[in-house]
Structure formats: structure tokens, C-alpha cells
Design a protein around this motif. Structure first.
Motif, short mmCIF file in Angstrom:
data_model
loop_
_atom_site.label_atom_id
_atom_site.label_comp_id
_atom_site.label_asym_id
_atom_site.label_seq_id
_atom_site.Cartn_x
_atom_site.Cartn_y
_atom_site.Cartn_z
N UNK A 39 0.87 -1.17 0.00
CA UNK A 39 0.00 0.00 0.00
C UNK A 39 0.91 1.22 0.00
N UNK A 40 0.82 2.04 -1.04
CA UNK A 40 1.77 3.14 -1.16
C UNK A 40 1.09 4.39 -1.72
N UNK A 41 1.87 5.44 -1.90
CA UNK A 41 1.35 6.69 -2.46
C UNK A 41 0.78 6.46 -3.86
N UNK A 42 -0.37 7.06 -4.14
CA UNK A 42 -1.02 6.89 -5.42
C UNK A 42 -2.09 5.82 -5.43
N UNK A 43 -2.15 4.98 -4.39
CA UNK A 43 -3.19 3.96 -4.32
C UNK A 43 -4.56 4.61 -4.19
N UNK A 44 -5.56 4.02 -4.83
CA UNK A 44 -6.93 4.52 -4.74
C UNK A 44 -7.80 3.50 -4.01
N UNK A 45 -8.59 4.00 -3.04
CA UNK A 45 -9.47 3.14 -2.25
C UNK A 45 -10.81 3.84 -2.08
N UNK A 46 -11.85 3.07 -1.77
CA UNK A 46 -13.15 3.63 -1.42
C UNK A 46 -13.20 3.84 0.08
N UNK A 47 -13.39 5.08 0.50
CA UNK A 47 -13.36 5.43 1.91
C UNK A 47 -14.79 5.54 2.46
N UNK A 48 -15.03 4.92 3.60
CA UNK A 48 -16.32 5.02 4.31
C UNK A 48 -16.06 5.71 5.66
N UNK A 49 -16.65 6.89 5.83
CA UNK A 49 -16.58 7.60 7.12
C UNK A 49 -18.00 8.05 7.45
N UNK A 50 -18.65 7.35 8.37
CA UNK A 50 -20.05 7.68 8.66
C UNK A 50 -20.89 7.46 7.42
N UNK A 51 -21.65 8.48 7.01
CA UNK A 51 -22.47 8.36 5.80
C UNK A 51 -21.74 8.80 4.54
N UNK A 52 -20.45 9.11 4.65
CA UNK A 52 -19.64 9.51 3.49
C UNK A 52 -19.06 8.27 2.84
N UNK A 53 -19.23 8.18 1.52
CA UNK A 53 -18.64 7.08 0.75
C UNK A 53 -18.12 7.65 -0.56
N UNK A 54 -16.79 7.69 -0.71
CA UNK A 54 -16.20 8.28 -1.91
C UNK A 54 -14.80 7.70 -2.13
#
Length: 607
Positions: free
Chosen positions: A522-537
Motif C-alpha cells: 500500500x503506497x502513495x497513489x493507491x486509490x481506495x473507497x473510503x467510508x466515514x459515517x455516511x460519506x462514501x467516496x
């Protein structure tokens, strides 16, 4: 004379006295005394052994001044002044438990289980019932058991009593339970049986009312998030749709409401399941496992998600009517091994009778002491279904009245989780009120938009569990009608906040994370789907502080950047990210505001 002197000179042991002689009489008396002395000593030794072998008196933790649990040794014939004091004390305990309190009768304040006689117990329960009636509550006897110290033959008992407030103005206790488990494990069928009051026919009839889409009915698989309610009145009786009740009637008759969040079990809909766990803030998670298939598919993944988000779990082994007892026991042993592993560190407890979990919930809430109850039941035969209902009835709230009061004192913040268009009503949003109080006609601002702005709006009407409600309090879920507000301006992940609040929005933020699994690095430039509360992006990794890359199990502070638009986040909020097989958890440590030079008024726009 000589004969007498000779007789006196003979030693006592060599004398041949007759039966009526003086020496023989004295000997008998002395032997009786010695036997009595030996008997007394042996009785003392036996009593001492009994005292040493006696089981020490059972004891509970000392009574806490805060909380909803009260110890009472005896409540027999109190004076009027004492009765008023007891009623005020009960009112305080009910307030601490948000409408519920547990009384331990026959227990001293230090936790010693003394017990009461039959007459004293009847008198104490009668007094407790009078106290409950005075404060507008009902009592339910959870259990009564004997306490034996071995000191006397009188039977002494202790009683555990649930006191629950009668509902008024819809202020019932509301708990949210997320339903997890692999596809085809029987989640929706179990919910249908609980909420409809009718057993399943073995072909999925009970689940039909829960499905929202045609393809769900055709395949029998849940792909969206649905909500079902189960109520309990002040006497602990089930209130559901079995008597042709409407949702509004269930809310009016219930003192306690369980809202089930039915989540998808198929791996294809994992993002929907994760969103349901992070956004709807469930109090508990019910993991459903099929007895004939055991731990399969997404079961482990769902268990890991609940553990990562620190949601207390209880497990239901369903479909016990489809397999042999040996197969069911093998599934239970499999669950016990998984729960005891280092990653979980749970204490599994198979529930076979009511007393199993009353002790767990009343004295040591399982959400605190790591105990995980396991139920084995059938939605077709109804086996052990009543045990689960009693468990749900006495399930305690996670937060006390003091914590809720503190949240209510803060400014209003409502999470937007769902958006609808309702004929003759207009735009409607559903979600959870995180803090503050929301009333009909209140003016709020919603955002952030793609430009990072907030729009003014007015709340029309409010509904909780499909029935009208005038006031919404912190921690409660509801739907808000917004009138003719343009739906296209809204999206999931927005918040509706008080205009007095200066919400911090950001495109970048930092979080302390743990990488649970990654195939490579896992390094710089990796893209992931982030879930924080009701935020999903989707977010991009900007940098890793102090490291160039991360491997499975390693920790770091990482800076993320949202790729589409800014979001509203809170410090210390739980974070979960994923991408394919990559998974990680953490919490937000720093927010990097988007427009630090713009003042609050510039960020507000009229709709």
C-alpha cells in the motif's frame, strides 16, 4: 484391722471389686464424661469442616450510583415518607436507563445476595409495583431463584425485575440492530417471522413483505437496505404486525422499539452492507449463520466488519430444522473457535434457557464484557424463537441519559442517508440525527455541494418509524420532508446542520490506519473507497508519514484526497477503506479545510 490395711495397700488396677463397689461407680461416671467430651469435640470438628466446605456466599459488584440498576434488600410496608423517596429513586433509575431500570430484590448495596422469605418477597414486589404505577411504569419479573447459605432450612429467594416506562408522546426507547450474514442464511426470513408474527412455510413466504425490488422477490436475495420494526410494550409483550396493526399503531403501543437494518449478504453488494454499517450507526449486530452450511461466504467478512467498527455482536444459528443435531453442534463449535481466535477475543455463550443471558445482560452487559450470545433456532418450527424475543426485550441501550443529554445540548446535525420524491409531499430525506434537536419548521443548511457550499432550507414535517413526530432528538433516525427543495441538489453523504455552526469541509484529511489486508504493498497513489459515517467516496493516498509503503498488519498516518468533491467530516470519526481485497480501518486525526480564507456567510447560499 490388718485385712483393711492390706486392702487399702493394693493398687487400684489390681483390685477385684464387685459390681456395687465405690470404685466401679466412679469409673462409670468418668467414662460417661469422657464419651460426652469426645462427642462434643467431634461435633465441633464436623461443624468446622462444614464451614470450611461451604460455598462462599454469592456476591454481585457493588451498587453503582449512576446507571439503571438498583439493589434493594427489602421493600416491605414502607412509611409514606419512605415510599415517596423510593418512587423518586425509581424515577432517577428510569431516567438513567432511558425508560428502563432493573431492580435486584434481596440484595444488599455491597452486592451480597441475602435473599428474602416467600412472604417478604411478595410484599417487596407489591411495593415495587405501587412505585412503578406512581411514576407511570410497569414491572416484569425476569427471574426468581433461591439462595442457599446452608445456615438454616428456610428457603430464601432473590428476584430480578425489569421496570419499563409506559410510552408517552412517542418517546419510546429505540435500538437499531444490523442484520448480517452470508447469502441464503435466512436473514430476511427470520426478520419476517419476528415482525409479522407468523412462522415461515419453508419456502420463504415470511420474507416476501421485506423485499423492495422485483428481482429480490425473484431471486430471494436482498440487494438493498430495508428496515423492519419490532415493538415491546411496558409489560414486555411483543407488538408487531400479527394483529393487522399499522406502523403507527405499533409505535403508539410500544415502550421499546427494535429497528432491524436488513443488509445484503452477497459479496456483490458488499459496498451496500458497509454503507449500512457505517452510516446508520447500529447499536448491535445480529450475525445469522445457517446451521447446515456453517461459516461460509461473507460470514467471516461481515463478522470482521462489525468487529472493526466496534459494534457489539450476537449470533443466531438458523435452519436447525434442516439438519441433524450433530451438524448443528459442529456449526456451533466452528463459531466458538472463530470467536476465541486472537483477532476476536470473544467469549461464546450458547443460550439454552432464559437464565443464561439475563445474568449476562443485567449484571455484565455483553457489549462491555466481550461475551457473545449464540442462539440456535428455526423460523419454520419456531424452536427457541421465544428465547431470542426475550433477549431483544431486555437488550440494554449503549448510551445513558447523561450522554444523550450532552448530545442534545449541541447544535443540530442530521446525516442524509436516503433521498426520496414522494407525491404530494415533495423531496424527503432519511437519516440519523447525530446531535442537537430538530423540530418541525426549523431552518437548517444542507451541504456540502460540489462547490463546497451550503444551501438554506426549511424542515416541513418529521416521521419516525412511519408515524408523525414533532420533535427529533439526538441518536434517533427519521425522515424529514423538505417541500419543493430540488432533489437534484442533494446526495447521500450530505449533512443538514444549524446555520450557527461553521462546518469544516475538506478535500484532504489525515487518518491513523491499520492495513488489515493487501495483496502487495500500500503506497502513495493507491486509490481506495473510503467510508466515514455516511460519506462514501473514492480517495487517493497522497502520502504516508514516516514510511514509503505499508504491508498487511502495519500502521501509519496517511493523507487521503477525495477525487470528486469535498465532504464534511468529524475528527476522531471511524474510518474504513477497501478496494478489491484491500481492507483497512482507522480514525480521522486531522482535517485540511478546502477554503480557509472564505468566511461563513460566503459559504451559505439561498436555494
Amino acid at each position: 484391722m490388718v485385712d483393711l490395711l492390706q486392702t487399702a495397700a493394693v493398687p487400684p488396677g489390681n483390685r477385684h471389686d464387685g459390681p456395687g463397689s465405690l470404685s466401679n461407680i466412679k469409673g462409670k461416671k468418668s467414662s460417661k464424661k469422657s464419651r460426652a467430651r469426645r462427642g462434643k469435640q467431634s461435633r465441633k470438628r464436623r461443624n468446622k469442616r462444614k464451614r470450611n466446605n461451604r460455598t462462599p456466599p454469592p456476591i454481585l459488584p457493588p451498587e453503582a450510583e449512576e446507571g439503571n440498576i438498583e439493589y434493594k434488600l427489602k421493600l416491605v410496608n414502607p412509611t409514606q415518607y419512605r415510599f415517596e423517596h423510593l418512587a423518586t429513586q425509581l424515577k432517577w433509575r428510569l431516567q438513567e436507563g432511558r425508560g428502563e431500570a432493573v431492580y435486584q430484590i434481596g440484595v444488599e448495596d455491597n452486592g451480597l445476595l441475602v435473599g428474602l422469605t416467600e412472604a417478604d418477597m411478595k410484599g417487596s414486589l407489591k411495593t415495587l409495583k405501587r412505585m412503578a404505577e406512581k411514576v407511570g411504569a410497569d414491572i416484569t419479573l425476569l427471574r426468581e431463584r433461591e439462595v442457599d447459605y446452608g445456615l438454616d432450612r428456610n428457603i430464601r429467594k432473590i428476584a430480578e425485575v425489569l421496570v419499563r416506562k409506559v410510552p408517552d408522546d412517542q418517546q419510546f426507547l429505540d435500538l437499531r440492530v444490523a442484520v448480517l450474514g452470508n447469502v441464503d442464511s435466512g436473514k430476511s426470513t427470520l426478520l419476517g417471522v419476528l415482525t409479522q408474527g407468523e412462522l415461515d412455510n419453508g419456502r420463504g413466504r415470511a420474507r416476501l413483505n421485506l423485499f423492495r425490488h422485483l428481482h429480490e422477490i425473484q431471486t430471494g436475495r436482498t440487494s438493498s437496505i430495508s428496515f423492519e420494526i419490532l415493538g415491546f410494550n411496558s409489560k414486555g409483550e411483543v407488538v408487531n404486525y400479527s394483529e393487522s396493526r399499522t406502523a403507527e399503531e405499533i409505535c403508539e403501543s410500544s415502550s421499546k422499539m427494535i429497528t432491524f437494518i436488513d443488509l445484503a449478504g452477497h459479496h456483490k453488494y458488499l459496498k451496500t452492507t458497509v454503507f449500512g454499517l457505517t452510516s446508520y450507526c447500529p447499536d448491535f449486530a445480529m450475525l445469522v449463520v445457517s446451521a447446515n452450511t456453517g461459516i461460509a461466504g461473507t460470514t467471516r467478512e461481515h463478522l470482521g466488519l462489525a468487529m472493526a467498527l466496534k459494534v457489539p455482536i450476537f449470533i443466531v444459528v438458523s435452519k436447525v430444522d434442516l439438519c441433524s443435531r450433530g451438524t448443528m453442534e459442529r456449526t456451533v463449535r466452528q463459531l466458538e473457535r472463530v470467536l476465541k481466535q486472537p483477532g476476536c477475543n470473544k467469549i461464546p455463550m450458547v443460550v439454552i434457557e432464559t437464565n443464561c443471558f439475563i445474568v449476562t445482560l443485567v449484571r455484565l452487559p455483553f457489549c462491555v464484557c466481550s461475551i457473545t450470545p449464540i442462539f440456535t433456532l428455526s423460523s419454520v418450527s419456531g424452536e427457541s424463537l421465544d428465547l431470542l424475543k426475550v433477549f431483544l426485550n431486555i437488550l440494554p441501550p449503549l448510551s445513558n441519559s447523561k450522554e444523550q443529554e450532552e448530545l442534545m445540548q449541541q447544535l443540530t446535525e442530521f446525516q442524509v442517508d436516503e433521498i426520496y420524491s414522494v407525491p404530494d409531499v415533495g423531496t424527503v430525506v432519511g437519516g440519523t440525527l447525530y446531535s442537537g434537536v430538530c423540530r418541525e419548521g426549523e431552518r437548517l443548511v444542507v451541504g456540502p455541494t460540489e462547490e463546497g457550499r451550503f444551501l438554506r432550507l426549511k424542515v416541513g414535517s418529521i416521521q419516525r418509524n412511519r408515524s408523525a413526530c414533532r420533535v427529533l432528538k439526538a441518536g434517533q433516525a427519521a425522515t424529514l420532508a423538505l417541500g419543493n427543495f430540488d432533489r437534484s441538489l442533494l446526495r447521500k453523504g450530505m449533512v443538514m446542520v444549524s446555520p450557527k455552526m461553521n462546518p469544516t469541509i475538506c478535500c484532504q484529511f489525515e487518518a491513523a490506519i491499520v492495513l488489515l489486508f493487501h495483496a502487495k504493498t500500500f503506497r502513495r497513489g493507491s486509490q481506495v473507497t473510503v467510508h466515514v459515517g455516511n460519506v462514501r467516496q473514492t480517495a487517493t493516498v497522497e502520502c504516508l508519514h514516516g514510511k514509503d509503503e505499508l504491508r498487511t498488519g502495519e500502521r501509519a498516518v496517511v493523507r487521503f484526497r477525495f477525487i470528486k468533491h469535498p465532504e464534511y467530516l468529524r475528527l476522531s470519526a471511524k474510518l474504513l477503506f477497501r478496494e478489491g481485497v484491500t481492507k483497512g480501518i482507522g480514525h480521522v486525526t486531522r482535517l485540511l479545510p478546502q477554503d480557509q480564507n472564505l468566511n461563513h456567510d460566503q459559504n451559505l447560499q439561498d436555494y
